[in-house]
Design an enzyme around this catalytic site. Structure first.
Site, PDB file in Angstrom:
ATOM      1  N   THR A   1     -10.119   4.819   7.528  1.00  0.00           N
ATOM      2  CA  THR A   1      -8.461   4.286   7.618  1.00  0.00           C
ATOM      3  C   THR A   1      -7.650   4.827   6.802  1.00  0.00           C
ATOM      4  O   THR A   1      -6.346   4.560   6.810  1.00  0.00           O
ATOM      5  CB  THR A   1      -8.467   2.937   7.929  1.00  0.00           C
ATOM      6  OG1 THR A   1      -9.115   2.173   6.566  1.00  0.00           O
ATOM      7  CG2 THR A   1      -9.277   2.096   9.076  1.00  0.00           C
TER       8      THR A   1
ATOM      9  N   TYR B   1      -6.399  11.270  10.966  1.00  0.00           N
ATOM     10  CA  TYR B   1      -6.812   9.973  11.493  1.00  0.00           C
ATOM     11  C   TYR B   1      -6.641   9.746  12.842  1.00  0.00           C
ATOM     12  O   TYR B   1      -7.569   9.458  13.558  1.00  0.00           O
ATOM     13  CB  TYR B   1      -6.070   9.052  10.439  1.00  0.00           C
ATOM     14  CG  TYR B   1      -6.107   7.725  11.100  1.00  0.00           C
ATOM     15  CD1 TYR B   1      -7.248   7.001  10.921  1.00  0.00           C
ATOM     16  CD2 TYR B   1      -5.217   7.099  11.887  1.00  0.00           C
ATOM     17  CE1 TYR B   1      -7.442   5.739  11.196  1.00  0.00           C
ATOM     18  CE2 TYR B   1      -5.353   5.642  12.254  1.00  0.00           C
ATOM     19  CZ  TYR B   1      -6.499   5.053  11.869  1.00  0.00           C
ATOM     20  OH  TYR B   1      -6.678   3.858  12.313  1.00  0.00           O
TER      21      TYR B   1
END
Length: 246
Positions: A18, A81
């Site tokens: 993350t 991401y």
């Protein structure tokens, strides 16, 4: 190994890469954690008649508002991401028939590193902070996600639903990061000036979506969920942080 020696009905995958900006440099690591690992978990689940619940992100949409984002909307991930999170979703759905993807946004809790805890620290250490004010979305308390997930598990266990696929979940309401920070300071009576900046001026390495307001209609209809407003959940989290400190 764990699957071999245990009879498992549900696997809830909370693991993810993350570090959004760092992912731009660590593409392989982000891909392995966000795509390859969930693919393997989903394969095990399919082989062992196990339900997998996997968390994903509002970043996969990257659509501009003003309508709330539904599960049927186009996805348009911009950052590494976001792209690896979408690839992970697809891997899970492809590998396991009994799979649920929960897309969520702006997650914080009384644990770990997150925006709420960072703001509490900065607010006490500094006289002023500058926060982005042109990204609109909904803060989501991790405890609410956990409770919603266990509610879904119960519904599947009791056989009252056979709903699988992609779902949005966040708290109700909407705000921007600057007003979120102001609300944290207001509730904690922290005297810290908050100044606005734009996403462009802030200049993060990875591109952020400017609109992340998720429609919760599907998850509410399919599982009968009651979802709290983000301000109420923030108050609960701050109370929990106080109880941890004492």
């Amino acid at each position: 190994q764990f699957f071999k020696h245990n009879d498992i009905d549900f696997l809830i995958n909370c693991a993810a890469y993350t570090a959004v900006d760092k992912a731009e440099l660590e593409k392989d690591k982000a891909r392995i954690v966000n795509e390859e690992a969930p693919r393997l978990l989903a394969q095990y689940c399919q082989e062992n008649n196990c339900v997998i619940i996997h968390y994903s992100s509002d970043y996969v949409y990257h659509n501009n508002g003003p309508a709330t984002l539904t599960e049927q909307d186009n996805v348009n991930p911009k950052s590494i991401y976001a792209k690896t999170k979408l690839a992970g979703e697809r891997a899970v759905l492809n590998e396991c028939l009994q799979s649920i993807i929960i897309r969520t946004s702006w997650v914080y809790s009384s644990f770990g590193k997150n925006f709420v805890k960072t703001m509490l620290q900065l607010g006490r250490d500094r006289e002023k902070v500058t926060i982005v004010n042109d990204q609109i979305g909904t803060p989501t308390y991790a405890r609410d996600i956990a409770e919603a997930t266990m509610h879904i598990v119960d519904k599947i266990k009791e056989g009252s639903t056979e709903n699988y696929g992609v779902y949005n979940y966040s708290n109700l309401g909407l705000t921007n990061w600057m007003d979120f920070a102001k609300k944290i300071f207001e509730l904690e009576n922290i005297q810290c000036e908050v100044y606005p900046t734009s996403t462009l001026e802030y200049g993060a390495a990875a591109e952020r979506p400017l609109w992340s307001v998720l429609s919760k209609d599907k998850i509410q209809a399919d599982f009968g969920l009651k979802i709290p407003h983000w301000e109420d959940s923030l108050s609960k989290c701050l109370l929990e942080l106080k109880s941890v400190q004492h």
